[in-house]
Design a protein around this motif. Structure first.
Motif, PDB file in Angstrom:
ATOM      1  N   ALA A  16      30.203   9.999  72.107  1.00 40.25           N
ATOM      2  CA  ALA A  16      30.436   9.892  73.669  1.00 40.25           C
ATOM      3  C   ALA A  16      28.949   8.990  74.130  1.00 40.25           C
ATOM      4  O   ALA A  16      28.948   8.437  75.394  1.00 40.25           O
ATOM      5  N   GLU A  25      32.906   4.278  67.019  1.00 42.85           N
ATOM      6  CA  GLU A  25      33.967   4.724  67.028  1.00 42.85           C
ATOM      7  C   GLU A  25      34.052   5.752  68.110  1.00 42.85           C
ATOM      8  O   GLU A  25      32.979   6.713  67.980  1.00 42.85           O
ATOM      9  N   ARG A  26      34.597   5.964  69.252  1.00 46.13           N
ATOM     10  CA  ARG A  26      34.360   7.104  69.980  1.00 46.13           C
ATOM     11  C   ARG A  26      35.636   8.043  69.925  1.00 46.13           C
ATOM     12  O   ARG A  26      36.848   7.963  69.829  1.00 46.13           O
ATOM     13  N   ILE A  27      35.215   9.337  69.901  1.00 45.50           N
ATOM     14  CA  ILE A  27      36.104  10.462  69.664  1.00 45.50           C
ATOM     15  C   ILE A  27      36.385  10.751  71.056  1.00 45.50           C
ATOM     16  O   ILE A  27      35.586  11.441  71.599  1.00 45.50           O
ATOM     17  N   ARG A  28      37.491  10.946  71.642  1.00 47.71           N
ATOM     18  CA  ARG A  28      37.694  11.167  72.775  1.00 47.71           C
ATOM     19  C   ARG A  28      38.160  12.776  72.824  1.00 47.71           C
ATOM     20  O   ARG A  28      38.945  13.159  71.917  1.00 47.71           O
ATOM     21  N   ARG A  73      29.809  -1.322  68.843  1.00 53.39           N
ATOM     22  CA  ARG A  73      30.147   0.093  69.489  1.00 53.39           C
ATOM     23  C   ARG A  73      30.701   1.201  68.540  1.00 53.39           C
ATOM     24  O   ARG A  73      31.681   0.757  67.899  1.00 53.39           O
ATOM     25  N   ALA A  77      36.459  -3.307  69.013  1.00 54.11           N
ATOM     26  CA  ALA A  77      35.705  -2.053  68.558  1.00 54.11           C
ATOM     27  C   ALA A  77      36.902  -0.819  68.982  1.00 54.11           C
ATOM     28  O   ALA A  77      36.786  -0.253  70.436  1.00 54.11           O
ATOM     29  N   GLU A  78      37.780  -0.689  68.570  1.00 51.89           N
ATOM     30  CA  GLU A  78      39.199   0.032  69.164  1.00 51.89           C
ATOM     31  C   GLU A  78      38.725   1.609  68.969  1.00 51.89           C
ATOM     32  O   GLU A  78      38.023   1.943  68.083  1.00 51.89           O
ATOM     33  N   GLU A  79      39.200   2.197  69.809  1.00 48.19           N
ATOM     34  CA  GLU A  79      38.787   3.776  69.702  1.00 48.19           C
ATOM     35  C   GLU A  79      39.992   4.411  68.999  1.00 48.19           C
ATOM     36  O   GLU A  79      41.033   3.903  69.212  1.00 48.19           O
ATOM     37  N   LYS A  80      39.431   5.285  68.107  1.00 48.16           N
ATOM     38  CA  LYS A  80      40.245   5.914  67.328  1.00 48.16           C
ATOM     39  C   LYS A  80      40.090   7.503  67.306  1.00 48.16           C
ATOM     40  O   LYS A  80      38.984   7.748  67.977  1.00 48.16           O
ATOM     41  N   LYS A  81      40.842   8.104  67.297  1.00 48.07           N
ATOM     42  CA  LYS A  81      40.744   9.528  67.234  1.00 48.07           C
ATOM     43  C   LYS A  81      40.595   9.967  65.565  1.00 48.07           C
ATOM     44  O   LYS A  81      41.017   9.040  64.619  1.00 48.07           O
ATOM     45  N   ILE A  82      39.868  10.932  65.242  1.00 47.26           N
ATOM     46  CA  ILE A  82      39.411  11.449  63.909  1.00 47.26           C
ATOM     47  C   ILE A  82      40.698  12.006  63.478  1.00 47.26           C
ATOM     48  O   ILE A  82      41.683  12.713  64.441  1.00 47.26           O
ATOM     49  N   ALA A 135      32.247   9.583  79.130  1.00 42.24           N
ATOM     50  CA  ALA A 135      32.846   8.664  78.207  1.00 42.24           C
ATOM     51  C   ALA A 135      34.312   8.458  78.657  1.00 42.24           C
ATOM     52  O   ALA A 135      34.932   7.368  78.414  1.00 42.24           O
ATOM     53  N   GLN A 136      35.087   9.676  78.752  1.00 39.49           N
ATOM     54  CA  GLN A 136      36.417   9.683  79.345  1.00 39.49           C
ATOM     55  C   GLN A 136      36.503   8.752  80.577  1.00 39.49           C
ATOM     56  O   GLN A 136      37.516   7.894  80.801  1.00 39.49           O
ATOM     57  N   ASP A 169      35.955   4.730  79.803  1.00 39.06           N
ATOM     58  CA  ASP A 169      37.241   4.615  79.048  1.00 39.06           C
ATOM     59  C   ASP A 169      38.381   4.170  80.197  1.00 39.06           C
ATOM     60  O   ASP A 169      38.851   3.213  80.230  1.00 39.06           O
ATOM     61  N   PRO A 206      40.410  18.164  67.746  1.00 39.36           N
ATOM     62  CA  PRO A 206      41.594  17.223  66.863  1.00 39.36           C
ATOM     63  C   PRO A 206      41.761  17.892  65.529  1.00 39.36           C
ATOM     64  O   PRO A 206      42.801  17.539  65.027  1.00 39.36           O
TER      65      PRO A 206
END
Lengths: 380, 338, 412
Positions: C290, C304-307, C302, A375-380, A194-195, A198, C329
């Motif tokens: 992921a 939500e992707r947690i980086r 898609r 589809a924005e990437e967000k952090k939880i 995934a990284q 991105d 996080p």
């Protein structure tokens, strides 16, 4: 796939390897176009010719016994007509490549920095010190922590994900117009994958590079690609916009790829429908459609057509952009009544609403890349 | 690093001790009495017994070994008889440390004999080593680059021929034609550098060193070819090419570096083995090196000399092994000695 | 976790009927059958030697560090995680290819963790393994018949004359031509070789199969063939599976129950519906987010992707407290001080996190503090007493902690 002249245009590419037993037709008549800033996904299994084709774009078959014919036009130059030296000057500068296994793709005896600098020095008249500064800059850009220190590390001192980042830094250091990524995440764990995906998307936006991503993983394609080309036995069997191909596949091999892989969402009772049999021999491919020995739908075609005649890559009922190599008259109906209800019963209606241009229902056409950007990437 | 070297030296010393024991045991399990040879032609039973005592063979093997081991560090006398030393010092042979024994057949200490023969073998080994390394790598790389061509087949075929022919045959053949019939090279003869200078030394060495190198070169050609071809299939070579590097740079910087690394191990051990004497070559060219000495010693059942040569050879191999391993850590960053 | 006897109120009416018949000691499979394998606090430390003159052990790679789970008879437990999380080591411990450093491996009620190789011999028949790489796990110099038949001869199960018919029967079961018994592995494709490996594992009619990445080396179209074969075999021969894979989708497809491992520990374990739809551990959530999902991505959805930042820390010197905290996080002070226990928070759901909760609904205060007798920063709280039941157990109990309410919950 618009009228504007594309960055890369491949026409009727053939890569044949003469062997003692006969000619292995690894790639046999492949054509596609790619614009700057766009991503083409090439899907196929091992031996489908996807890696061989990309090596041909880089001219890596030069000096071997392989016979390459057709046209590979990059920036208005046919790469198959230029000299070895001219091709060498384009490698790494106009077109770069990153590979599947970043550990074996890096020389074990040289530092990561040395190998990145080398890629810069060969195309730029700069001092070693400048090249090193540039290498550190690129390592920083691809997200390697402490790049000024890690630049002196050897590849084995990097983790798998970091090695692939370093490979990307090496590939992009000369700001090439075209980046070929051959299974770039297959050897990596999902979170690392995934990284990397991105990162590739970020860099593509920044450098406006065209990307060819070669993979067997339709999930990667779904996330990355604008267009998809499905390869089987050295030929394109289906080609079109990503969303269109994934929602309205018209070639039974593509159905097989979609139905043989489970999803992390969806129904757990849904069956996996494997593709029976084995991939064909490229030395002695089946007559007619190369996929017919494994195709479960060939009885729906009248006569013995699948066995006797190779179908052309032609548009079906879904408009000119979606082409497929199949004799089936109404593949859409078969997919929506026989395949999709088995593998993803919950998605039949949603898929049916997708238009050939990627829009949904009767709404204004939306470009698929815009949808992905939303589809924005967000952090939880 | 230092700890590693110390550990390796420690195991090396243990190996040497074991080697000497095994050699002793092997020798004594043979059905021949060494004193028969040392005693000479006019041998009476009394004289024989005296010789046996003088050589120390009348004692049990274990005692002999202990005395031998002690002699290495402090030296010893033959026979080890203080009373005799008082009354008739001329009958006593002194053997200062490091004493590897005393050879009755030649009436000199083993250490002395080895000291005499060692430079000869060393000269031969090192000269041959450079010849076969250069030849092996050059021809190996050429064969790999021209794989499948007539040149490749010629090189591989020739190496097979030299590999298959016995050394003594090649040696005698070259000797007869190059040195005697056509007089292209000098008749081989060992002249130390200190006496005749480098040129004379080298000319005397040329033929035996060349003969020796041919056999080794054959193997190295094939290995180099295989390693270069293997490295050409590696992913990192494809990476190097896809960066746009010139073919020469791909070959020299990327391919050769990877291909030649495994050769280091083999070359080091082969060189070490040769330093212990090239038995056949020395015999053919009548070169008085360690190999010839070893053959003579064995033929005469000269136990001290055989044990001494075996131990020196073992020590050289052990040290070479360590050097090779350390060198490997330098050239291959993945290998961390520790 | 107080009352471990299954009563008729467990699960649906159907499973209740079955469970009363089997009189399980602990609630195991979804159908209430006994656990064939119960692993308790399993540990595997590989020593790391110093570089001194005398090679002392200076540390340990904590490959597996206190793992507990159950595999229900006839069921399948999936073990997922990224490379280096210890899932393969766990598989090798259960097949006793390694000697565990500590813990129990109860196979059919008998602890096999400390058995000598000799005593393991009969057990080797019952527990078999399928390996990842079909190219290197078969001896290229043996015929297929020899490979598949070898276990029969070693264990002296059938007379020599009967070996061949049995081998041919097995080849047919796994979908290979029985006449090909005298061919060599290199004459087969990757998928066919994996079938040979499966036939070999089936030879002795094992009760438990440990499948370590059985399909990841295969082409996609072949993967489905092998997964379907394994499912058919499971139904036909009633084999239990410990299914180890990094592919979350394949594991979800195959296993009704799934455990997620991170750096030698299980961080979350649950039935698949709960784990994949309502994960509560931030690592599980990141892992799932992921995974590219073809069909969802195709319609533009898609997720939500947690980086996750950075790399997995070294298992030689893992982080204090929660091992995931360096990349988490949610991490707070308590995470460094106190390791979160693997708490049962639902009927078939356990999670090891101080801030367990669904995506976007993670609590702000540690839910575990009161149970562990500590305050919200992870310091010992003299006023609170640790709950003695907050200890890891292999199975699922009838009672569990309601994380939101912070009290002992139970089935409705």
């Amino acid at each position: 796939m618009t009228s504007q002249a594309p960055l890369l245009s491949v026409k009727d590419l053939k890569v044949h390897f003469p062997t003692q037993d006969g000619i292995v037709k690894a790639t046999d008549g492949l054509s596609f176009d790619l614009e700057s800033g766009k991503t083409l996904g090439i899907v196929g299994e091992s031996g489908s010719g996807k890696s061989v084709s990309s090596s041909a774009i880089l001219g890596l078959h030069r000096g071997t016994s392989a016979k390459v014919s057709g046209e590979i036009v990059l920036n208005d130059t046919d790469l198959l007509t230029i000299s070895d030296e001219q091709m060498r000057r384009r490698r790494g500068k106009n077109v770069a490549m990153i590979f599947q296994d970043p550990l074996s793709a890096m020389h074990p005896y040289y530092t990561v920095g040395n190998q990145i600098m080398e890629a810069y020095l060969v195309h730029n008249k700069v001092s070693k010190r400048e090249a090193k500064t540039r290498a550190i800059e690129m390592l920083d850009r691809v997200g390697i922590p402490q790049p000024d220190r890690r630049v002196n590390d050897y590849p084995h001192q990097f983790s798998g994900g970091m090695r692939q980042r370093a490979m990307i830094a090496m590939g992009l250091i000369n700001n090439p117009g075209l980046l070929i990524a051959d299974e770039p995440t297959t050897a990596l764990d999902v979170t690392v994958q995934a990284q990397i995906l991105d990162l590739l998307q970020d860099l593509q936006r920044e450098f406006n590079a065209a990307i060819i991503i070669i993979t067997h993983d339709l999930g990667v394609i779904a996330e990355m690609a604008d267009d998809v080309l499905v390869m089987y036995a050295g030929r394109a069997v289906e080609y079109g916009p990503c969303k269109e191909i994934l929602t309205h596949p018209e070639m039974p091999y593509t159905w097989g790829l979609l139905s043989s892989v489970p999803d992390v969402t969806g129904d757990t009772d849904a069956r996996l429908i494997p593709i029976p049999g084995l991939p064909p021999s490229l030395l002695n491919p089946p007559s007619g459609c190369a996929f017919h020995p494994r195709c479960t739908h060939k009885d729906k075609v009248k006569g013995n057509l699948c066995k006797t005649e190779m179908p052309e890559l032609l548009p079906g009922n879904r408009g000119p952009e979606h082409t497929k190599r199949c004799h089936l008259a109404d593949p859409e109906q078969i997919y929506f009544t026989e395949i999709l209800p088995e593998i993803a019963p919950d998605l039949v209606e949603e898929f049916a609403e997708v238009n050939p241009d990627g829009s949904v229902g009767d709404a204004e056409p939306v470009r698929s890349s815009d949808a992905a950007a939303e589809a924005e990437e967000k952090k939880i | 690093m230092t700890a590693y070297i110390i550990r390796r030296m420690f195991t090396g010393i243990i190996m040497l001790i074991v080697m000497s024991m095994v050699t002793f045991l092997l020798f004594f399990s043979s059905p021949v009495n060494p004193e028969d040879f040392a005693c000479g032609k006019n041998c009476s039973p009394a004289l024989k017994a005296q010789t046996k005592k003088a050589l120390g063979y009348d004692e049990p093997v274990t005692t002999q070994w202990v005395k031998f081991a002690k002699g290495v560090f402090v030296g010893r006398d033959f026979p080890d008889d203080p009373a005799l030393k008082e009354s008739a010092p001329e009958t006593i042979a002194e053997c200062p440390a490091p004493c590897l024994g005393y050879s009755r057949t030649t009436n000199s200490t083993v250490t002395e004999q080895i000291k005499e023969a060692w430079p000869i073998s060393l000269s031969l080994a090192i000269t041959a080593f450079f010849m076969w390394m250069i030849g092996g790598i050059v021809f190996g790389v050429i064969a790999a680059l021209r794989r499948g061509s007539i040149i490749d087949r010629g090189i591989v075929g020739a190496s097979l021929v030299f590999y298959a022919f016995p050394t003594f045959f090649i040696g005698l053949f070259l000797y007869k034609f190059l040195a005697i019939k056509w007089e292209i090279v000098k008749i081989p003869e060992y002249v130390p550098i200190s006496e005749g200078g480098v040129s004379v030394w080298f000319q005397g060495l040329l033929l035996p060193a060349f003969t020796l190198s041919l056999v080794y070169m054959a193997g190295y050609v094939r290995m180099t070819r295989a390693f270069v071809l293997e490295s050409m299939g590696e992913d990192y070579l494809r990476t190097a090419k896809s960066k746009g590097l010139a073919p020469r740079k791909v070959l020299y910087k990327h391919s050769m570096r990877a291909a030649l690394t495994p050769l280091v191990t083999m070359a080091g051990l082969d060189l070490a083995g040769l330093m212990g004497g090239a038995i056949i070559t020395e015999q053919v060219f009548n070169y008085p090196g360690l190999g010839k000495l070893a053959v003579t010693a064995t033929r005469n059942f000269d136990l001290p000399l055989v044990v001494g040569i075996v131990l020196v050879l073992a020590a050289v191999v052990i040290v070479a092994n360590l050097v090779v391993d350390l060198l490997y850590a330098v050239i291959d960053p993945r290998v961390r000695v520790g | 976790m107080t009352d471990q006897t299954v009563t008729s109120d467990s699960g649906s009416a159907k499973s209740a009927e079955q469970s009363s018949e089997f009189a399980a000691s602990r609630l195991a499979g979804g159908d209430g059958r006994d656990a064939i394998l119960e692993v308790e606090n399993l540990r595997m430390y590989f020593p790391v030697k110093s570089s001194g003159v005398i090679r002392r052990t200076v540390g340990h790679v904590q490959a597996v560090d206190g793992v507990s789970f159950q595999v229900p008879a006839g069921g399948a437990l999936g073990l997922v995680g990224e490379s280096g999380c210890g899932k393969s080591t766990t598989g090798r411990l259960i097949t006793r290819l390694y000697q565990p450093t500590g813990g129990k491996i109860m196979f059919e009620g008998k602890d096999i963790a400390g058995l000598s190789p000799k005593k393991l011999m009969p057990l080797r028949r019952d527990i078999q393994m399928i390996f990842q790489d079909p190219y290197t796990s078969l001896n290229p110099r043996h015929t297929v018949g020899a490979i598949v038949g070898a276990p029969l001869l070693i264990h002296n199960v059938v007379p020599k004359k009967k070996v061949l018919p049995r081998v041919q029967e097995l080849l047919e079961v796994v979908g290979l031509n029985p006449e090909h018994y005298n061919r060599y592995p290199n004459e087969f494709s990757g998928g066919q070789r994996q079938r040979i490996g499966i036939a070999r594992a089936l030879t002795l009619q094992p009760k438990l199969l440990v499948a370590d990445e059985p399909v990841s080396a295969l082409d996609v179209s072949i993967q489905a063939q092998v997964v379907n074969l394994l499912q058919d075999l499971q139904r036909e021969f009633d084999i239990s599976f410990l299914f180890i894979a990094h592919d979350l989708a394949v594991v979800r497809h195959f296993c009704p129950e799934v455990a997620v491992m991170y750096l030698g520990k299980i961080v979350e374990i649950a039935d698949r519906e709960t784990l994949y739809n309502h994960p509560q551990h931030p690592y599980t959530q990141a892992l799932l987010s992921a995974v590219p999902d073809v069909k969802q991505a195709a319609i533009g959805g898609r997720r939500e992707r947690i980086r996750l930042e950075g790399d997995v820390p070294s298992p030689i010197n893992p982080p204090s407290g929660c091992r995931f905290r360096t990349r988490c996080p949610l991490a707070q002070e308590i995470c460094a001080k106190q390791e979160p226990p693997l708490l049962q928070i639902g009927e078939r759901h356990k999670v090891a996190c101080h801030f367990a909760g669904e995506i976007g609904q993670h609590p702000t205060k540690p839910v575990t503090a009161r149970l562990l007798g500590i305050d919200d920063q992870g310091n010992p709280d003299p006023g609170a007493t640790p709950d003695p039941n907050a200890v890891e157990q292999p199975g699922f109990a009838d009672t569990w902690y309601d994380v939101q309410g912070g009290h002992l919950g139970a089935k409705a």
